[in-house]
Design an enzyme around this catalytic site. Sequence first.
Site, PDB file in Angstrom:
ATOM      1  N   HIS A  59     -62.805  63.985 -97.857  1.00 19.46           N
ATOM      2  CA  HIS A  59     -62.351  62.999 -98.841  1.00 19.46           C
ATOM      3  C   HIS A  59     -61.671  61.872 -98.062  1.00 19.46           C
ATOM      4  O   HIS A  59     -61.843  61.737 -96.863  1.00 19.46           O
ATOM      5  CB  HIS A  59     -61.293  63.645 -99.771  1.00 19.46           C
ATOM      6  CG  HIS A  59     -61.793  64.781-100.583  1.00 19.46           C
ATOM      7  ND1 HIS A  59     -62.688  64.635-101.619  1.00 19.46           N
ATOM      8  CD2 HIS A  59     -61.516  66.110-100.506  1.00 19.46           C
ATOM      9  CE1 HIS A  59     -62.916  65.829-102.156  1.00 19.46           C
ATOM     10  NE2 HIS A  59     -62.232  66.727-101.512  1.00 19.46           N
TER      11      HIS A  59
ATOM     12  N   ARG B 220     -55.416  77.198 -99.216  1.00 26.78           N
ATOM     13  CA  ARG B 220     -56.448  76.159 -99.305  1.00 26.78           C
ATOM     14  C   ARG B 220     -56.522  75.451 -97.963  1.00 26.78           C
ATOM     15  O   ARG B 220     -55.525  75.398 -97.219  1.00 26.78           O
ATOM     16  CB  ARG B 220     -56.078  75.145-100.409  1.00 26.78           C
ATOM     17  CG  ARG B 220     -56.263  75.677-101.804  1.00 26.78           C
ATOM     18  CD  ARG B 220     -55.960  74.603-102.850  1.00 26.78           C
ATOM     19  NE  ARG B 220     -56.974  73.554-102.883  1.00 26.78           N
ATOM     20  CZ  ARG B 220     -58.148  73.665-103.512  1.00 26.78           C
ATOM     21  NH1 ARG B 220     -58.438  74.794-104.128  1.00 26.78           N
ATOM     22  NH2 ARG B 220     -59.013  72.685-103.516  1.00 26.78           N
TER      23      ARG B 220
ATOM     24  N   CYS C  61     -67.480  67.578-100.830  1.00 23.96           N
ATOM     25  CA  CYS C  61     -66.751  68.780-101.231  1.00 23.96           C
ATOM     26  C   CYS C  61     -67.428  69.517-102.396  1.00 23.96           C
ATOM     27  O   CYS C  61     -68.469  70.125-102.197  1.00 23.96           O
ATOM     28  CB  CYS C  61     -65.307  68.414-101.536  1.00 23.96           C
ATOM     29  SG  CYS C  61     -64.223  69.835-101.414  1.00 23.96           S
TER      30      CYS C  61
HETATM   31  N1  GLN Z   1     -63.181  73.390-106.212  1.00 26.85           N
HETATM   32  C1  GLN Z   1     -63.776  73.425-104.882  1.00 26.85           C
HETATM   33  C2  GLN Z   1     -62.876  74.156-103.862  1.00 26.85           C
HETATM   34  O1  GLN Z   1     -61.709  74.317-104.103  1.00 26.85           O
HETATM   35  C3  GLN Z   1     -64.039  72.006-104.411  1.00 26.85           C
HETATM   36  C4  GLN Z   1     -62.761  71.200-104.178  1.00 26.85           C
HETATM   37  C5  GLN Z   1     -63.040  69.732-103.913  1.00 26.85           C
HETATM   38  O2  GLN Z   1     -64.015  69.165-104.387  1.00 26.85           O
HETATM   39  N2  GLN Z   1     -62.093  69.080-103.186  1.00 26.85           N
HETATM   40  O3  GLN Z   1     -63.375  74.521-102.796  1.00 26.85           O
END
Ligand code: GLN
Length: 268
Positions: A217, A149, A112
């Site tokens: 993840h 998101r 990520c």
């Molecule tokens: N901050 C980045 C985003 O929101 C990465 C998030 C993450 O590492 N889960 O895309």
Amino acid sequence: MDKMLKWIPQLRRKKGSYSLTIGWLYPDLMGTYGDRGNVLVLQKRCIWRNIRTEIVPITQETKASKLANLDLIFGGGAQDREQELVEKDLNRNKASAIRSLIERGAPALFVCGATQLMGMYYEPSEGKKIEGLGIFKIKTIHADANKKRLIGNIAVEVLHPEDIKGERVIGFENHGGRTFLEDGGLPFARVISGFGNNGEDATEGVIFNNAIGTYLHGPLLPKNPKIADNLIKKALELKYQKPISLEPLDDTLANLAKDAIVKRLKLN
Ligand code: GLN
């Protein structure tokens, strides 16, 4: 202690003839989403095979010279603010050391936020554009803070690298950034269920040489031991310059955990 241990054969550590040094990028700043579990899995799957491991935390204070002897690199996820801090240190101090490791074929797993920083750039929803290391041919844009998101369980089928092509991999994604492959960048996988890089083109992650970038993840490796072993095998082959076949381990529990998610996603 050693005297006592020698009478308890099952505890006696046979000194394995192999060892690996695993660099863990910014565990203090890039550990928001529990990705430390990946480091534990890499270490355990080595110890169970008598492969000695050293985990080297790479922080803002770490000198770039410390990275030269790494056999494998791991970087986890983070929020935009921490990514900005990390990018400053990366581009000021460690970029060339990481680039040369990846270019000489060292295996790596970036998850990520770490993937985004290894790309060409990451444009967060607020604040300035974060220049990446350009290892991955990807750009990432976090359209705006109000845009949904990309969150949820995800299942993908590996497309690259060739030696694990077709493997079904599951994880959990949570990112605002939308990632797009550029200039012939190769995807790690295709999305079976979930969003992936951007929720539009059914690609997930990216690869370059033996480095994998992914949004998965979970953490990823406990439920996908084949990916862990692929990284360990490649690191040993590069270090010892010979083909390596890893002793198989009992992955019953890992597979049960994976099957539970496959069932939940109704992918059977
Ligand atoms: N901050 C980045 C985003 O929101 C990465 C998030 C993450 O590492 N889960 O895309």
